[in-house]
Design an enzyme around this catalytic site. Structure first.
Site, PDB file in Angstrom:
ATOM      1  N   TYR A 105       1.158  -1.174   0.054  1.00  0.00           N
ATOM      2  CA  TYR A 105       0.088  -0.343  -0.110  1.00  0.00           C
ATOM      3  C   TYR A 105       0.501   1.617  -0.180  1.00  0.00           C
ATOM      4  O   TYR A 105       0.288   2.295  -0.755  1.00  0.00           O
ATOM      5  CB  TYR A 105      -1.012   0.323   1.500  1.00  0.00           C
ATOM      6  CG  TYR A 105      -1.696   1.122   1.325  1.00  0.00           C
ATOM      7  CD1 TYR A 105      -3.296   1.351   0.558  1.00  0.00           C
ATOM      8  CD2 TYR A 105      -1.408   2.168   2.221  1.00  0.00           C
ATOM      9  CE1 TYR A 105      -3.722   1.782   0.676  1.00  0.00           C
ATOM     10  CE2 TYR A 105      -2.481   3.024   2.120  1.00  0.00           C
ATOM     11  CZ  TYR A 105      -3.690   3.536   1.050  1.00  0.00           C
ATOM     12  OH  TYR A 105      -4.806   4.287   1.363  1.00  0.00           O
ATOM     13  N   ALA A 160       3.739   1.480  -0.696  1.00  0.00           N
ATOM     14  CA  ALA A 160       5.154   1.531  -2.770  1.00  0.00           C
ATOM     15  C   ALA A 160       3.378   2.419  -3.782  1.00  0.00           C
ATOM     16  O   ALA A 160       4.019   3.301  -4.295  1.00  0.00           O
ATOM     17  CB  ALA A 160       4.990   0.429  -2.702  1.00  0.00           C
TER      18      ALA A 160
END
Length: 244
Positions: free
Chosen positions: A151, A153
């Site tokens: 999430y 990233a």
């Protein structure tokens, strides 16, 4: 926002639903979207009292469906003025336990979905040399969060994408900005235990969770003609969690 045509992805609940309603109340015609047709139809029915609303079911992680979302909007209304990329999912797990499919699912929806929708929407925007794109990222994309490497990233990627696309499209009078919500009261935070919520509040200088309307209000401003000199920016709406 009168006369403007706005698309809001992931708008059948939570922040996306609040954004769709706020845009309608500001006078825009809004196309709501989500993966399930039944839920999209329910959302259209719920919002119909607030203005002119249309629903298009689409999985934005798939380029053909993102293109369908844009095509159906242009077919119905002749243009796309505002695109709000809000669709997002979580598949939380610690890195060493995270399955490849959990990584892929989040990146494909949260990040590739934004790429797919922008790539399709800029074509009609470039023709009229006008448009607004608003990408919903997260403070997690700035701070990181244990158990959310996928999430975080994806949301960090949205910030970089926003800046790059803003530079590419500025000469065509297309503005691109991002909003980074903090902890907002939605279905995602609704499943948290009360003691967890209380601990979260301690990390927020304003001492409370935000509301979907807090994100919606800034979205309407950035989409409006009052924000014509703003592009390539990321705005935190987080109660003071991340101060820049």
């Amino acid at each position: 926002m009168h006369g403007k045509i706005a698309i809001v992805t992931g708008s059948t609940r939570g922040i996306g639903l609040a954004i769709a309603r706020a845009l309608l109340e500001a006078g825009a015609t809004v196309v709501v979207s989500g993966r399930g047709q039944e839920k999209v139809d329910e959302t259209v029915a719920a919002l119909s009292n607030f203005g002119n609303v249309k629903g298009v079911a689409a999985d934005v992680a798939k380029s053909a469906e993102a293109q369908k979302l844009i095509d159906e909007t242009v077919a119905a209304f002749g243009q796309v003025d505002v695109l709000v990329n809000n669709a997002g999912i979580t598949r939380d797990n610690l890195l060493m336990r995270m399955k490849e499919e959990e990584w892929d699912a989040v990146i494909e929806t949260n990040l590739k979905g934004v790429y797919n929708c922008i790539r399709s929407a800029v074509k009609p925007m470039m023709k009229k040399r006008d448009g607004v794109i608003i990408n919903i990222t997260s403070v997690v994309g700035q701070t990181g969060n244990a158990g959310q490497v996928n999430y975080a990233a994806s949301k960090a990627g949205i910030i970089g994408l926003t800046k790059s696309v803003a530079k590419e499209l500025a000469s065509r009078n297309i503005r691109v900005n991002a909003i980074a919500p903090g902890f907002i009261e939605t279905d995602m935070t609704g499943i948290l235990a009360e003691n967890v919520k209380e601990e979260l509040k301690k990390s927020i200088p304003l001492g409370r969770l935000g509301q979907g309307e807090d994100i919606a209000a800034l979205t309407v401003f950035l989409a409006s003609d009052k924000a014509t000199y703003i592009t390539g920016q990321t705005f935190n709406v987080d109660g003071g969690m991340v101060m820049q």
